[in-house]
Design an enzyme around this catalytic site. Sequence first.
Site, PDB file in Angstrom:
ATOM      1  N   HIS A   5      -6.672  -4.681  10.117  1.00  0.00           N
ATOM      2  CA  HIS A   5      -6.531  -4.492   8.669  1.00  0.00           C
ATOM      3  C   HIS A   5      -5.215  -5.265   8.199  1.00  0.00           C
ATOM      4  O   HIS A   5      -4.308  -5.484   9.142  1.00  0.00           O
ATOM      5  CB  HIS A   5      -6.317  -2.943   7.950  1.00  0.00           C
ATOM      6  CG  HIS A   5      -5.259  -2.292   8.717  1.00  0.00           C
ATOM      7  ND1 HIS A   5      -5.575  -1.017   8.720  1.00  0.00           N
ATOM      8  CD2 HIS A   5      -3.940  -2.585   9.097  1.00  0.00           C
ATOM      9  CE1 HIS A   5      -4.219  -0.468   9.195  1.00  0.00           C
ATOM     10  NE2 HIS A   5      -3.387  -1.420   9.263  1.00  0.00           N
ATOM     11  N   GLU A  60      -9.567  -1.831   5.557  1.00  0.00           N
ATOM     12  CA  GLU A  60     -10.166  -1.283   6.817  1.00  0.00           C
ATOM     13  C   GLU A  60     -11.329  -2.378   7.030  1.00  0.00           C
ATOM     14  O   GLU A  60     -11.893  -3.001   6.098  1.00  0.00           O
ATOM     15  CB  GLU A  60     -10.489  -0.084   6.664  1.00  0.00           C
ATOM     16  CG  GLU A  60      -9.371   0.827   6.491  1.00  0.00           C
ATOM     17  CD  GLU A  60      -8.317   1.049   7.490  1.00  0.00           C
ATOM     18  OE1 GLU A  60      -8.193   0.118   8.165  1.00  0.00           O
ATOM     19  OE2 GLU A  60      -7.765   2.243   7.813  1.00  0.00           O
ATOM     20  N   ASP A  87       0.797  -1.145   0.006  1.00  0.00           N
ATOM     21  CA  ASP A  87       0.117  -0.131   0.019  1.00  0.00           C
ATOM     22  C   ASP A  87       0.804   1.320   0.179  1.00  0.00           C
ATOM     23  O   ASP A  87       2.091   1.164   0.176  1.00  0.00           O
ATOM     24  CB  ASP A  87      -0.878   0.006   1.100  1.00  0.00           C
ATOM     25  CG  ASP A  87      -0.265  -0.483   2.403  1.00  0.00           C
ATOM     26  OD1 ASP A  87       1.022  -0.475   2.554  1.00  0.00           O
ATOM     27  OD2 ASP A  87      -1.096  -0.762   3.433  1.00  0.00           O
ATOM     28  N   ASP A 146      -7.055  -2.300  14.053  1.00  0.00           N
ATOM     29  CA  ASP A 146      -8.545  -2.403  13.704  1.00  0.00           C
ATOM     30  C   ASP A 146      -8.574  -3.911  12.787  1.00  0.00           C
ATOM     31  O   ASP A 146      -9.693  -4.135  12.183  1.00  0.00           O
ATOM     32  CB  ASP A 146      -9.038  -1.586  12.812  1.00  0.00           C
ATOM     33  CG  ASP A 146      -8.185  -1.124  11.557  1.00  0.00           C
ATOM     34  OD1 ASP A 146      -7.233  -1.863  11.292  1.00  0.00           O
ATOM     35  OD2 ASP A 146      -8.857  -0.302  10.633  1.00  0.00           O
TER      36      ASP A 146
HETATM   37  P1  PGA Z   1       2.524  -1.333  12.554  1.00  0.00           P
HETATM   38  O1  PGA Z   1       1.331  -1.293  11.753  1.00  0.00           O
HETATM   39  O2  PGA Z   1       3.519  -2.650  12.185  1.00  0.00           O
HETATM   40  O3  PGA Z   1       3.103  -0.094  12.788  1.00  0.00           O
HETATM   41  O4  PGA Z   1       1.794  -1.869  13.975  1.00  0.00           O
HETATM   42  C1  PGA Z   1       0.623  -2.510  11.137  1.00  0.00           C
HETATM   43  C2  PGA Z   1      -0.398  -2.238  10.294  1.00  0.00           C
HETATM   44  O5  PGA Z   1      -0.880  -0.977  10.489  1.00  0.00           O
HETATM   45  O6  PGA Z   1      -0.587  -2.872   9.261  1.00  0.00           O
END
Ligand code: PGA
Length: 264
Positions: free
Chosen positions: A140, A145, A67, A138
Amino acid sequence: MRVIIKKNYEEMSKEAAEIIKNLIQKKANCVLGLATGSTPVGLYKELIRMHKEEGLDFSQVITFNLDEYYGLSPEHPQSYRYFMDVNLFNHINIKKENTHLPDGKVPIEKIEQYCESYEDMIKKAGGIDLQVVGIGGDGHIGFNEPGSSLNSRTRLVALDEQTIRDNSRFFEKIEDVPRFAITMGVGTILEAREIIFLANGKKKASIVAKAIEGPITSQISASVLQLHPKVTVILDEEAASELKRKEYYKFVYEAEKRIGLKLF
Ligand code: PGA
């Protein structure tokens, strides 16, 4: 699912790096799917070490990232392109033209066509051999999302409030966090031949338990990984702390070592 529980972040990162190293040694021109965020930083450090100290060769490796924030240019210090350059690509012998991230600056009217072309590029490269994913607070994977179709493809998405809050730690103020992103879809991710799912820290324990041991639901995109035949979940003790079947996963991991086979 293989669920591997390591004592800390460093061990988690090393386990993931070993899997990637083995793949590169077997298939020099493999296609890796990569992720950003705090979680894979240790994995990338270990890959850099393997390149510098053990000669791990990335010269034929191709990568596609999950992404990119919509609206940020590749030079923006919070863009995922910038993150990948600084945390991995600048320190290994990968060809920059073999590294792909969605373009955060595509004009809005061209987005649909652009997202299709990102999918085409993945197909032309032969598909993703190994995809790395983290999990958001959340649930994802990528920026899929809650509510993302389990068959979704690469597309423009609006970020969830929780994601904006979680990611504001990288920006000066919360208003600076982009509200949109381009992400591979859940369906795109599921087409990878193999997936490594990483999570660390107490903050992830509850969502990890839901994703791995709860029902499959579009409300927690990561739960769909239960449908994939070749997922290795690698956690540190803290992220694993709310799993019900922790002892069984540890037993299986020990059994794997005895028989010399991976038990998915
Ligand atoms: P993080 O993010 O590795 O910074 O915890 C993970 C994500 O949002 O997929």
